[in-house]
Design a protein around this motif. Sequence first.
Motif, PDB file in Angstrom:
ATOM      1  N   SER A  70       0.555  -5.688   4.507  1.00  0.00           N
ATOM      2  CA  SER A  70       0.990  -4.465   3.835  1.00  0.00           C
ATOM      3  C   SER A  70       0.590  -4.437   2.364  1.00  0.00           C
ATOM      4  N   GLY A 124      -4.123  -5.594   2.860  1.00  0.00           N
ATOM      5  CA  GLY A 124      -4.927  -4.984   3.908  1.00  0.00           C
ATOM      6  C   GLY A 124      -5.762  -5.978   4.693  1.00  0.00           C
ATOM      7  N   SER A 184      -3.168  -0.961   6.047  1.00  0.00           N
ATOM      8  CA  SER A 184      -4.448  -0.491   6.568  1.00  0.00           C
ATOM      9  C   SER A 184      -5.530  -1.447   6.099  1.00  0.00           C
ATOM     10  N   GLN A 192       0.823  -1.197   0.000  1.00  0.00           N
ATOM     11  CA  GLN A 192       0.000   0.000   0.000  1.00  0.00           C
ATOM     12  C   GLN A 192       0.866   1.259   0.000  1.00  0.00           C
ATOM     13  N   ARG A 198       1.553   2.023   7.815  1.00  0.00           N
ATOM     14  CA  ARG A 198       1.506   2.466   9.204  1.00  0.00           C
ATOM     15  C   ARG A 198       2.887   2.409   9.865  1.00  0.00           C
ATOM     16  N   TYR A 248      -2.268  -5.536   9.796  1.00  0.00           N
ATOM     17  CA  TYR A 248      -2.810  -5.862   8.486  1.00  0.00           C
ATOM     18  C   TYR A 248      -1.711  -6.074   7.446  1.00  0.00           C
TER      19      TYR A 248
END
Length: 210
Positions: free
Chosen positions: A129, A132, A208, A79, A83, A127
């Motif tokens: 990467s 998700g 996410s 993604q 995070r 989650y």
Amino acid sequence: MRLTVSLLLSAIAAAGAFSAAPETRRDALQSIGLLGITAVVGPASANADGSFSVGGKLRFGDESIMDQKDHGSSAVPVQENLRYGVSRKMADRISNYNRRFAELGGYFQETTFEDVVRAANGPVTFYDSNTGKALFQAPIGRSADEFIDESKVHGWPSFRDNEVVWDNVRVLKNSGETVSADGTHLGHNLPDRKGNRYCINLVSVAGSPA
């Protein structure tokens, strides 16, 4: 034996996430004979939103899970906005174009991982990467301090059977490599006296929810 594993992993990490090393996590497992992994059944629990179950019986997967796809071993790249402040470049390389190496031991301590876990006042869901999808939820059955301290001892976020979302996670039987059901390389199962222990690259579980 546990000391030997730790020393081997430390040597790999010290060499750099993608530099050449004489032994890899898989090689280390093979050299000390940690190939027969016992599947342990833990108490199953449900996430608050009921969308997935956490814990239960270890699920083995076939090597074909990691076959070449559109983006390395995965169908998609990681993604855009991961995070914990992790490196997207490192995440994509470790998660999708790698079977042998790991982020540096202790790398997660340079991120917001610890702050997020402590501030949550309950389990944090980790989650994939890439996709998700939920992969782990921790801490369960232990405190945030215990989860963080164990992770620091081993150098990577360390999860137990009852903290794994087994619908989305598999362990390859011959190596202990721990992967997502969609082909994301996550880390390895390195059992200790307490049972299975999944040492996981934070960059691989920094997504996410889809």
